[in-house]
Scaffold this active site. Structure first.
Site, short mmCIF file in Angstrom:
data_model
loop_
_atom_site.label_atom_id
_atom_site.label_comp_id
_atom_site.label_asym_id
_atom_site.label_seq_id
_atom_site.Cartn_x
_atom_site.Cartn_y
_atom_site.Cartn_z
N CYS A 2 -2.69 -1.15 -3.44
CA CYS A 2 -2.71 -2.34 -4.29
C CYS A 2 -3.26 -2.03 -5.68
O CYS A 2 -4.08 -1.14 -5.86
CB CYS A 2 -3.60 -3.41 -3.67
N ARG A 27 1.05 3.10 -8.30
CA ARG A 27 0.22 3.09 -7.10
C ARG A 27 1.02 2.75 -5.84
O ARG A 27 0.56 2.99 -4.74
CB ARG A 27 -0.93 2.10 -7.27
N TRP A 73 0.32 -3.60 -1.59
CA TRP A 73 0.92 -2.62 -0.67
C TRP A 73 0.51 -3.08 0.72
O TRP A 73 -0.66 -2.99 1.09
CB TRP A 73 0.39 -1.23 -1.01
N ASN A 99 -7.98 -5.17 -3.16
CA ASN A 99 -7.44 -3.87 -2.77
C ASN A 99 -8.38 -3.29 -1.72
O ASN A 99 -9.58 -3.17 -1.98
CB ASN A 99 -7.38 -2.95 -4.00
N GLY A 100 -7.82 -2.96 -0.55
CA GLY A 100 -8.67 -2.39 0.50
C GLY A 100 -8.37 -3.08 1.82
O GLY A 100 -7.31 -3.70 1.97
N GLU A 479 4.88 22.58 0.49
CA GLU A 479 4.89 21.67 -0.64
C GLU A 479 6.33 21.35 -1.08
O GLU A 479 6.65 20.20 -1.39
CB GLU A 479 4.05 22.26 -1.79
N LYS A 483 7.90 17.53 -1.11
CA LYS A 483 8.44 16.93 -2.33
C LYS A 483 9.85 16.40 -2.08
O LYS A 483 10.20 15.30 -2.46
CB LYS A 483 8.47 18.00 -3.40
N GLU A 486 9.87 13.26 0.30
CA GLU A 486 9.27 12.00 -0.17
C GLU A 486 10.09 11.30 -1.25
O GLU A 486 10.09 10.09 -1.32
CB GLU A 486 7.81 12.18 -0.59
N HIS A 502 11.92 31.12 16.23
CA HIS A 502 11.25 30.64 17.45
C HIS A 502 11.57 29.18 17.74
O HIS A 502 10.83 28.50 18.43
CB HIS A 502 9.74 30.84 17.33
N LYS A 601 0.58 5.81 -4.52
CA LYS A 601 -0.05 6.91 -5.24
C LYS A 601 -1.45 7.19 -4.72
O LYS A 601 -1.86 8.33 -4.58
CB LYS A 601 -0.09 6.57 -6.74
C1 F6R Z 1 2.65 13.82 -2.46
C2 F6R Z 1 1.47 13.05 -2.74
C3 F6R Z 1 0.50 12.79 -1.62
C4 F6R Z 1 -0.93 13.03 -2.12
C5 F6R Z 1 -1.94 12.64 -1.03
C6 F6R Z 1 -3.36 12.93 -1.47
O1 F6R Z 1 3.41 14.01 -3.60
O2 F6R Z 1 1.25 12.64 -3.84
O3 F6R Z 1 0.78 13.60 -0.51
O4 F6R Z 1 -1.06 14.37 -2.47
O5 F6R Z 1 -1.81 11.29 -0.75
O6 F6R Z 1 -3.69 12.23 -2.63
P1 F6R Z 1 -4.95 12.62 -3.50
O7 F6R Z 1 -4.69 13.99 -4.06
O8 F6R Z 1 -5.01 11.58 -4.57
O9 F6R Z 1 -6.12 12.63 -2.59
#
Ligand code: F6R
Length: 606
Positions: A2, A27, A73, A99-100, A479, A483, A486, A502, A601
């Site tokens: 949020c 976010r 959210w 938010n929370g 990674e 990417k 997502e 395997h 985010k």
């Molecule tokens: C992927 C992504 C998430 C964050 C994860 C941790 O692109 O952005 O996987 O890396 O939610 O977020 P932080 O780094 O803010 O703790």
């Protein structure tokens, strides 16, 4: 998660609040709403994007110089108009945005229902408004204070009362909240970009702060309403840092910023040809006694930690592990005062990461934070914080923060190795030379981004992808796969190259794409053999390999060569083509790249 914005001043609040919400869109959210105090207290809210809210607002007149706004959210109750914030109290005299998560909301709700209250939504937030109303006797600050004594969980809230047109009240507990200090006007928000066009004077609130926001002042109190002071910091972000500046998406802009990010992360950390991370300042006796190192984080930050594990093991010769925070905190790992735990987080607010940090501290470990957002919860709670200086990262998919995290981890490990006498000067000289070359090498990759988009256009209908690599290239394959899935919603798995046979090899068909990362010199011929196994099953292979490894041309369908750099630093630039693959794949599918479905985010729930 949020987003919260609040405004009080002499201007019409609505456009400022909507503008602030748009700057918090990164976010992640699924509904939006606004409350304005004018002649009356009005709330307009709707499911979907802020554009939907703006559409609704066209037929309304919402005039007033005091208001709050929110992007939700969903956690409790589906995303629809009704569950969207702001939420009214029962009499509709008070509204709350939040938010929370309120962990004891069911108990409070039952208690209030028992007293005859009727609720309108499925959310946990609504109980906050009802509770404040229970305590309201003409002073919003006092009523909010009493309500927070009952609330359990995490919350950043902002509260308005129809009867008090000269103030709003906000509280921070385990969810981010800042204030923007203006001239005759004040703002609160979940994050700095929301207020950046109006002021650069920022207050970052601490847990437990209760804030009374007026036009001409911001009064801060502790839980007993004793007055407290917080510093006003002048931040040097430019508004362009939080804008697309001509790029089609924030994600692409942030990838293109990576050469600069590489330079900034090194600033002040290479002096007279020597690596130095002055933030660490740990006692040398303690350092020599470290028995194990952990890298704990979530998502992309965790993948940076996997790289850290390989590097720490190699240079410190101490057992090193990387673990996702949500597992670490519930596993009862063997940690003590001789354990060093790196906590990695872009936002510094990720709930699982924060909980893992607290867990590590409670068990006596020393903690070092590798953090982007200055003043965030992780930054404040770790024993030592090392900022990555990547600037605001707006796209939900983390790109430039990963580059900076990996680089700062490398600098820190090299520095620690030096401090414990395990990095000879000749080796340090070589590393420094290589570090200094990274910015230009990153630029040269970005200049060739059309090679990636051309390649992606040939595989854009692919449905199954495997990213494979060995050692640090395996960390990268995790990674790369994250990417892709997502933002382009293509199924992707990151695998150690040697593990493919395997099990996953059974899935490889002419419709599969395998992205083979091969920059780790000692094992590149082994990865080559794994590529041959894929080719024997007629899978398509794109290799991302080090310049000069010409054998790759003979086996892979396409090769993207990355400039020569020492193995241990390779991930800092080799991730760039992987990020670009994900970007162009999502673009070719016409997807909402900066705001992928279901993601947020800053993940402030468990
Ligand atoms: C992927 C992504 C998430 C964050 C994860 C941790 O692109 O952005 O996987 O890396 O939610 O977020 P932080 O780094 O803010 O703790």
């Amino acid at each position: 998660m949020c987003g919260i914005v609040g405004y009080i001043g002499d201007k019409n609040a609505l456009p400022i609040l909507l503008d602030g919400l748009k700057r918090l869109e990164y976010r992640g959210y699924d509904s939006a709403g606004v409350a304005i105090v004018g002649d009356d207290l009005r709330v307009i809210k709707t499911a979907g994007r802020i554009a939907n809210l703006e559409e609704r607002l066209k037929s309304e007149t919402l005039i007033g110089t005091l208001g709050v706004a929110h992007t939700r959210w969903a956690t409790h109750g589906i995303p629809n108009d009704n569950n969207a914030h702001p939420h009214f109290s029962e009499s509709k005299n008070i509204v709350v945005i939040h938010n929370g998560i309120i962990e004891n909301y069911l108990e409070i709700k039952k208690m209030l229902i028992h007293e005859g209250r009727t609720f309108r939504t499925e959310t946990d937030t609504e109980v906050i408004a009802y509770l404040i109303e229970e305590f309201y006797e003409g002073d919003l600050l006092k009523a909010v204070k009493k309500a927070t004594e009952i609330l359990e969980g995490s919350y950043a809230i902002a509260v308005l009362s129809k009867d008090e047109k000269d103030r709003f009240v906000a509280v921070r507990k385990d969810s981010p909240l800042i204030a923007g200090v203006g001239d005759g006007e004040n703002f609160i928000a979940s994050d700095i970009p929301a207020v950046l066009p109006y002021t650069k004077d920022i207050i970052i609130f601490e847990n437990g702060d209760i804030v009374d926001v007026r036009r001409d002042r911001i009064d801060i109190y502790d839980k007993n309403l004793n007055s407290i002071k917080r510093t006003v910091q002048r931040i040097d972000w430019k508004i362009e840092d939080a804008q697309k500046s001509g790029f089609k998406h924030f994600m692409l802009k942030e990838i293109f910023e990576e050469p600069k990010v590489i330079r900034e992360a090194m600033r002040g950390r290479i002096k007279n040809g020597e690596i130095e991370v002055p933030e660490i300042m740990l006692d040398s006796e303690y350092l020599k006694g470290i028995s194990q190192v952990y890298f704990v984080a979530c998502g992309t930050a965790y993948h940076a930690g996997v790289y850290g594990k390989y590097l720490a093991e190699k240079y410190l010769r101490i057992p090193a592990q990387a673990e996702v925070a949500s597992e670490f905190r519930y596993r009862n790992p063997v940690i003590d005062g001789r354990t060093l735990v790196f906590i990695i987080s872009q936002s510094g607010e990720t709930t699982d990461t924060l909980a893992a940090l607290r867990f590590a501290k409670e068990h006596g470990a020393k903690t070092i934070g590798i953090v982007n957002v200055v003043g965030s919860s992780v930054a404040r709670e770790v024993n030592k914080v090392i900022y990555i200086h990547a600037g605001p990262e707006i796209a939900v998919a983390s790109t430039k923060a990963y580059v900076a995290q990996v680089e700062v981890i490398a600098l820190t490990i090299f520095y620690l190795a030096k401090l414990i006498g395990k990095l000879p000067k000749v080796q340090e000289d070589l590393i420094v030379k290589e570090l200094m070359s990274l910015e230009d090498k990153a630029k040269s990759i970005i200049e060739r981004s059309s090679e990636i988009s051309d390649f992606v256009s040939t595989v854009k209908n692919i449905e199954e992808t495997f990213y494979i690599g060995r050692n640090m290239d395996f960390a990268l394959s995790l990674e790369g796969a994250l990417k892709l899935k997502e933002i382009s919603y293509v199924h992707a798995e990151g695998y150690p190259a040697g593990e493919l046979k395997h099990g996953p090899l059974a899935l490889v068909t002419p419709n599969s794409l395998v992205i083979a990362i091969s920059t780790f010199t000692p094992l590149r011929d082994k990865t080559l053999s794994n590529i041959k196994e894929v080719k024997a099953r007629r899978g398509k292979v794109l290799a991302v390999a080090r310049e000069g490894y010409e054998n790759m041309n003979e086996v892979a369908d396409r090769v993207f060569y990355v400039p020569k750099v020492m193995d241990d630093l390779s991930p800092i630039i080799t991730v760039i083509p992987l990020q670009l693959i994900a970007y162009y794949m999502a673009e070719s599918r016409g997807l909402d790249i900066d705001k992928p479905r279901n993601l947020a985010k800053s993940v402030t729930v468990e």
